[in-house]
Design an enzyme around this catalytic site. Structure first.
Site, PDB file in Angstrom:
ATOM      1  N   GLN A  55      74.493  50.339  54.460  1.00 56.37           N
ATOM      2  CA  GLN A  55      73.068  50.690  54.491  1.00 56.37           C
ATOM      3  C   GLN A  55      72.502  50.370  55.866  1.00 56.37           C
ATOM      4  OE1 GLN A  55      71.022  49.482  50.995  1.00 56.37           O
ATOM      5  NE2 GLN A  55      69.087  49.169  52.057  1.00 56.37           N
ATOM      6  N   SER A  58      67.950  48.028  58.675  1.00 56.74           N
ATOM      7  CA  SER A  58      67.348  47.004  59.541  1.00 56.74           C
ATOM      8  C   SER A  58      67.705  47.219  61.001  1.00 56.74           C
ATOM      9  CB  SER A  58      67.816  45.612  59.120  1.00 56.74           C
ATOM     10  OG  SER A  58      67.472  45.371  57.787  1.00 56.74           O
ATOM     11  N   SER A  90      75.626  45.070  56.470  1.00 51.16           N
ATOM     12  CA  SER A  90      76.744  44.499  55.709  1.00 51.16           C
ATOM     13  C   SER A  90      77.838  45.546  55.546  1.00 51.16           C
ATOM     14  CB  SER A  90      76.278  44.054  54.320  1.00 51.16           C
ATOM     15  OG  SER A  90      75.233  43.134  54.426  1.00 51.16           O
ATOM     16  N   GLU A 173      68.103  48.833  45.391  1.00 49.61           N
ATOM     17  CA  GLU A 173      68.782  47.634  45.898  1.00 49.61           C
ATOM     18  C   GLU A 173      68.255  46.387  45.190  1.00 49.61           C
ATOM     19  OE1 GLU A 173      68.015  46.790  50.050  1.00 49.61           O
ATOM     20  OE2 GLU A 173      69.743  45.457  50.177  1.00 49.61           O
ATOM     21  N   GLU A 294      59.166  36.338  50.561  1.00 54.38           N
ATOM     22  CA  GLU A 294      57.729  36.514  50.837  1.00 54.38           C
ATOM     23  C   GLU A 294      57.314  37.959  50.541  1.00 54.38           C
ATOM     24  OE1 GLU A 294      59.854  35.072  53.011  1.00 54.38           O
ATOM     25  OE2 GLU A 294      59.155  33.001  52.792  1.00 54.38           O
TER      26      GLU A 294
HETATM   27  C1  LIG Z   1      73.112  38.485  53.888  1.00 58.78           C
HETATM   28  C2  LIG Z   1      72.290  39.614  54.459  1.00 58.78           C
HETATM   29  C3  LIG Z   1      72.755  40.916  54.359  1.00 58.78           C
HETATM   30  C4  LIG Z   1      71.994  41.973  54.883  1.00 58.78           C
HETATM   31  N1  LIG Z   1      72.497  43.241  54.798  1.00 58.78           N
HETATM   32  C5  LIG Z   1      71.783  44.279  55.295  1.00 58.78           C
HETATM   33  C6  LIG Z   1      72.305  45.611  55.236  1.00 58.78           C
HETATM   34  O1  LIG Z   1      73.400  45.858  54.734  1.00 58.78           O
HETATM   35  N2  LIG Z   1      71.565  46.617  55.764  1.00 58.78           N
HETATM   36  C7  LIG Z   1      70.339  46.404  56.328  1.00 58.78           C
HETATM   37  O2  LIG Z   1      69.707  47.368  56.756  1.00 58.78           O
HETATM   38  N3  LIG Z   1      69.816  45.143  56.427  1.00 58.78           N
HETATM   39  C8  LIG Z   1      70.522  44.087  55.920  1.00 58.78           C
HETATM   40  N4  LIG Z   1      70.015  42.803  56.005  1.00 58.78           N
HETATM   41  C9  LIG Z   1      68.763  42.588  56.727  1.00 58.78           C
HETATM   42  C10 LIG Z   1      67.580  42.291  55.824  1.00 58.78           C
HETATM   43  O3  LIG Z   1      67.178  43.446  55.118  1.00 58.78           O
HETATM   44  C11 LIG Z   1      66.457  41.773  56.735  1.00 58.78           C
HETATM   45  O4  LIG Z   1      66.918  40.573  57.317  1.00 58.78           O
HETATM   46  C12 LIG Z   1      65.187  41.514  55.952  1.00 58.78           C
HETATM   47  O5  LIG Z   1      64.604  42.724  55.541  1.00 58.78           O
HETATM   48  C13 LIG Z   1      64.158  40.720  56.787  1.00 58.78           C
HETATM   49  O6  LIG Z   1      63.972  41.313  58.019  1.00 58.78           O
HETATM   50  P1  LIG Z   1      64.042  40.440  59.367  1.00 58.78           P
HETATM   51  O7  LIG Z   1      65.321  39.663  59.345  1.00 58.78           O
HETATM   52  O8  LIG Z   1      63.808  41.370  60.499  1.00 58.78           O
HETATM   53  O9  LIG Z   1      62.869  39.390  59.256  1.00 58.78           O
HETATM   54  P2  LIG Z   1      61.325  39.661  59.552  1.00 58.78           P
HETATM   55  O10 LIG Z   1      60.895  40.909  58.868  1.00 58.78           O
HETATM   56  O11 LIG Z   1      61.101  39.572  61.017  1.00 58.78           O
HETATM   57  O12 LIG Z   1      60.651  38.445  58.819  1.00 58.78           O
HETATM   58  C14 LIG Z   1      60.617  37.132  59.391  1.00 58.78           C
HETATM   59  C15 LIG Z   1      59.852  36.227  58.434  1.00 58.78           C
HETATM   60  O13 LIG Z   1      58.498  36.698  58.288  1.00 58.78           O
HETATM   61  C16 LIG Z   1      58.195  36.941  56.916  1.00 58.78           C
HETATM   62  N5  LIG Z   1      57.330  38.130  56.797  1.00 58.78           N
HETATM   63  C17 LIG Z   1      57.492  39.324  57.436  1.00 58.78           C
HETATM   64  N6  LIG Z   1      56.515  40.181  57.068  1.00 58.78           N
HETATM   65  C18 LIG Z   1      55.722  39.520  56.174  1.00 58.78           C
HETATM   66  C19 LIG Z   1      54.554  39.870  55.424  1.00 58.78           C
HETATM   67  N7  LIG Z   1      54.012  41.088  55.517  1.00 58.78           N
HETATM   68  N8  LIG Z   1      54.020  38.940  54.590  1.00 58.78           N
HETATM   69  C20 LIG Z   1      54.579  37.697  54.478  1.00 58.78           C
HETATM   70  N9  LIG Z   1      55.677  37.306  55.171  1.00 58.78           N
HETATM   71  C21 LIG Z   1      56.243  38.201  56.000  1.00 58.78           C
HETATM   72  C22 LIG Z   1      59.542  37.186  56.248  1.00 58.78           C
HETATM   73  O14 LIG Z   1      59.495  36.887  54.864  1.00 58.78           O
HETATM   74  C23 LIG Z   1      60.446  36.227  57.017  1.00 58.78           C
HETATM   75  O15 LIG Z   1      60.344  34.929  56.482  1.00 58.78           O
HETATM   76  C24 LIG Z   1      70.750  41.724  55.500  1.00 58.78           C
HETATM   77  C25 LIG Z   1      70.278  40.401  55.596  1.00 58.78           C
HETATM   78  C26 LIG Z   1      71.037  39.357  55.088  1.00 58.78           C
HETATM   79  C27 LIG Z   1      70.507  37.961  55.204  1.00 58.78           C
END
Ligand SMILES: Cc1cc2nc3c(=O)[nH]c(=O)nc-3n(C[C@H](O)[C@H](O)[C@H](O)COP(=O)(O)OP(=O)(O)OC[C@H]3O[C@@H](n4cnc5c(N)ncnc54)[C@H](O)[C@@H]3O)c2cc1C
Length: 314
Positions: A55, A58, A90, A173, A294
């Protein structure tokens, strides 16, 4: 209902079925939004696990804000040239196909200029760089696209109308992850056996373990509701946000209980504490993957409790 009964009977008899993981909810979305030609080409190879899907949502600046993607598609004869970067993908290092959000129109509000594309991960211009995790393993990756050609036939859903398809994927998902108690929490029987072997190790004792086992039963009932909706052919409902959130928290408690019961062995990734050691290093990620806790709380507040929308979301 028949399907649910069959599933329960399989579980009760200890029959393990193939786990398709990320492939499952991406293919489910493609079944919901793809053309007959796409279904003919992609569904059976995915169900047989001949082709694994990843997928590609991100990006470095687009995680929770999944519509903020910059990976762009440029129109060319017969299809699109895709350029950009995804991250945390992933399984990209063993996937044959990827389901990607691509910006095809930068001149409209961000949710309106996205197109969903199925990308051949072996195509020229796709570069996958594994990322090392705390366990030392590499489960997810950075993926770079350099002039990757995607034919029109591999666009899923309408051009510039992909946000609906992307949202459906994220909904599927959540439901899938939330439905995975058996796979992500420590097996209940193992917890009970470890507790019986040395009850004094667990802070909170039998009452804490009992509460945890009751929580697992409760999420099972919530999942029945989602499964019932899916069997009836409905879209993923808002309860997916609840099950995904609760599943992460149950898994954290499962990890904590298992770690206390395993004692000092938990610091090793081998031997008696192997499972707890591994879960300590990986399970926190479940509060991030598939939408952070969150964001799930925001969705529950807005879609189930009817609270006002997050004013910061544009
Ligand atoms: C084990 C694992 C597997 C993954 N696999 C995939 C995959 O296969 N494909 C893929 O596309 N992605 C994947 N991801 C990525 C995952 O979808 C993102 O990490 C997730 O959506 C959060 O995005 P970010 O890391 O950019 O954090 P950010 O969006 O930058 O968030 C940072 C912090 O701010 C908080 N935050 C952000 N916006 C808000 C809001 N509006 N209100 C309150 N709090 C907020 C979040 O909760 C978090 O604590 C994976 C992540 C992990 C950990």
């Amino acid at each position: 209902v028949e399907q649910l009964v069959i599933e329960e009977e399989f579980d009760a008899a200890g029959v393990t079925r193939p786990q398709l993981g990320i492939t499952a909810w991406n293919i489910l979305t493609i079944i919901q939004y793809g053309t007959q030609d796409q279904l003919d080409r992609w569904v059976m190879p995915a169900m047989r696990r001949d082709v694994i899907w990843c997928q590609l949502f991100s990006e470095p600046d687009a995680g929770s804000d999944a519509a903020g993607i910059k990976t762009k598609g440029t129109r060319v004869d017969g299809g699109w040239l895709v350029n950009g970067q995804k991250v945390w993908t992933s399984g990209a290092h063993y996937a044959g196909m990827g389901f990607a959000t691509v910006r095809t129109n930068p001149d409209v509000p961000k949710h309106e200029g996205i197109t969903m594309m199925a990308i051949d991960m072996t195509a020229e211009g796709v570069e996958v760089r594994p990322l090392k995790m705390a366990t030392g393993n590499s489960e997810f990756n950075e993926v770079f696209f350099n002039d990757v050609f995607v034919p029109d036939d591999d666009v899923v859903g309408p051009v510039d109308g992909g946000w609906t398809v992307a949202r459906a994927t994220l909904g599927n998902e959540s439901v899938s992850i939330g439905g995975g108690t058996a796979r992500t929490a420590v097996p209940q029987q193992k917890l009970v056996e470890s507790f019986d072997a040395d009850p004094a190790r667990l802070d909170g004792g039998a009452a804490r373990l009992g509460r945890h086992l009751a929580d697992i039963q409760a999420i099972g009932l919530l999942n029945l509701r989602s499964a019932h909706r899916a069997v009836a052919g409905g879209e993923p409902g808002p309860e997916g946000a609840m099950t995904k959130l609760v599943l992460s928290e149950i898994g954290h408690e499962s990890t904590a209980i298992n770690t206390e019961l395993a004692g000092p062995d938990s610091v090793y990734l081998a031997g008696a504490g192997q499972m707890s050691g591994f879960m300590v290093l990986t399970h926190r990620g479940m509060s991030i993957a598939g939408g952070t806790s969150e964001i799930k709380r925001n969705q529950i507040g807005e879609r189930i409790l009817g609270l006002p929308r997050d004013p910061l979301i544009k």
